[in-house]
Design a protein around this motif. Structure first.
Motif, short mmCIF file in Angstrom:
data_model
loop_
_atom_site.label_atom_id
_atom_site.label_comp_id
_atom_site.label_asym_id
_atom_site.label_seq_id
_atom_site.Cartn_x
_atom_site.Cartn_y
_atom_site.Cartn_z
N UNK A 23 -4.08 11.98 -7.63
CA UNK A 23 -3.43 10.52 -7.61
C UNK A 23 -2.89 10.36 -8.31
N UNK A 48 2.84 7.83 -0.07
CA UNK A 48 2.02 7.82 1.41
C UNK A 48 1.82 6.59 1.12
N UNK A 61 0.87 -1.23 0.01
CA UNK A 61 0.09 -0.18 -0.04
C UNK A 61 0.49 1.41 0.10
N UNK A 78 1.24 11.20 -5.28
CA UNK A 78 0.45 11.72 -5.66
C UNK A 78 1.32 13.52 -5.93
N UNK A 111 -1.38 4.38 -7.54
CA UNK A 111 -1.44 3.39 -5.61
C UNK A 111 -1.69 2.01 -6.39
N UNK A 115 1.59 5.44 -2.24
CA UNK A 115 0.18 5.77 -3.25
C UNK A 115 2.03 6.13 -2.77
N UNK A 144 2.57 11.07 4.87
CA UNK A 144 3.51 11.15 3.86
C UNK A 144 5.53 11.39 3.66
N UNK A 193 -0.54 2.91 2.79
CA UNK A 193 -1.81 3.60 3.06
C UNK A 193 -1.70 2.32 4.10
N UNK A 249 -4.32 17.73 -4.10
CA UNK A 249 -3.03 16.65 -4.55
C UNK A 249 -3.50 15.41 -6.05
N UNK A 287 -3.23 3.29 9.84
CA UNK A 287 -3.16 4.13 10.81
C UNK A 287 -2.52 5.26 11.83
N UNK A 288 -1.79 6.16 11.49
CA UNK A 288 -2.23 7.62 10.96
C UNK A 288 -0.87 7.02 9.48
N UNK A 289 -1.99 7.56 8.62
CA UNK A 289 -1.90 7.59 7.49
C UNK A 289 -0.52 8.57 7.39
N UNK A 327 4.18 13.94 -3.74
CA UNK A 327 3.96 13.09 -2.61
C UNK A 327 4.23 11.58 -2.80
N UNK A 370 0.43 17.26 -6.31
CA UNK A 370 0.05 18.26 -5.90
C UNK A 370 0.86 19.71 -6.90
N UNK A 404 8.30 13.63 2.66
CA UNK A 404 8.13 15.41 2.93
C UNK A 404 8.14 16.02 1.38
#
Lengths: 120, 112
Positions: free
Chosen positions: B51, B94, B37, B41, B54, B39, B103, B96, B49, B99-101, B92, B43, B105
């Motif tokens: 996607x 991330x 998991x 992104x 994945x 991902x 990212x 998945x 952001x 939790x917590x998700x 970025x 921005x 930097x």
């Protein structure tokens, strides 16, 4: 098409409260878990909270736990974030986002964000 | 919490040239179901952001095939085969899986 529109941001004094809304359209809102993320000015992305499709078990980042409450009204296709006891470090753009599938992190669509500024 | 570390911090790329971004996680992102998991992104300036990739290497709907993701366990890479002007922004990674998700930097990509 999927649309997520946040509202409710603004300038608020430390210690006060604010409620953000996220209006969803273009998909069956009641079938999807939803997230709130935030991004402090000039900084990276931070996850804040998640609510499942039925509003049952909710999870929060430690930084907001006990102060923020995520909720949803499936009859209104709207996601909320109630923010209490706000602190200057809560200043950020807040994004709602849709979770796709059953895994925590498959986040496919984000709103445009709403800016919250906590300042006296 | 899982710590995500991205390198480099920034990239300046000539249009048409390739670019590569690395992302490392402090724990394996491999789930017991066999999926990983991770991902990616992008921005773009002034935007939210979007996607790109994945589960390490699957391109999201509408993402050009010049974007590709690879890696396993704790080490991942995003590659842009030929950078275009519209690819500028902050990338970025991330995780998945838990939790917590969290990212990375971010890596700022600009055009030379």
């Amino acid at each position: 098409q999927v649309q997520l529109v946040e509202s409710g941001g603004g300038v608020v004094q430390p210690g006060r409260s604010l409620r953000l809304s996220c209006a969803a359209s273009g998909f069956t809102f009641s079938s999807y878990a939803m997230h709130w993320f935030r991004q402090a000015p000039g900084k990276g992305l931070e996850w804040a909270a998640i609510v499942p499709y039925d509003g049952s078990n909710k999870y929060y980042a430690d930084s907001v736990k006990g102060r923020f409450t995520i909720s949803r009204d499936n009859s209104k296709n709207t996601l909320y974030l109630q923010m209490n006891s706000l602190r200057p470090e809560d200043t950020a753009v807040y994004y709602c986002a849709r979770r796709l599938g059953a895994t925590w992190g498959f986040v496919d669509y984000w709103g445009q964000g709403t800016l919250v500024t906590v300042s006296s | 919490d899982i710590v995500m570390t991205q390198t480099p911090l920034s990239l300046s790329v000539t249009p048409g040239q390739p670019a590569s971004i690395s992302c490392k996680s402090s724990q394996s992102l491999l789930h017991s179901n066999g999926k990983t998991y991770l991902y990616w992104y992008l921005q773009k300036p002034g935007q939210s952001p979007q996607l790109l990739i994945y589960e390490v290497s699957s391109r999201f709907s509408g993402v050009p095939d010049r974007f590709s993701g690879s890696g396993s366990g704790t080490d991942f890479t995003l590659k842009i085969s030929r950078v275009e002007a519209e690819d500028v922004g902050v990338y970025y990674c991330m995780q998945g899986i838990h939790l917590p998700l969290t990212f990375g930097g971010g890596t700022k990509v600009e055009i030379k």
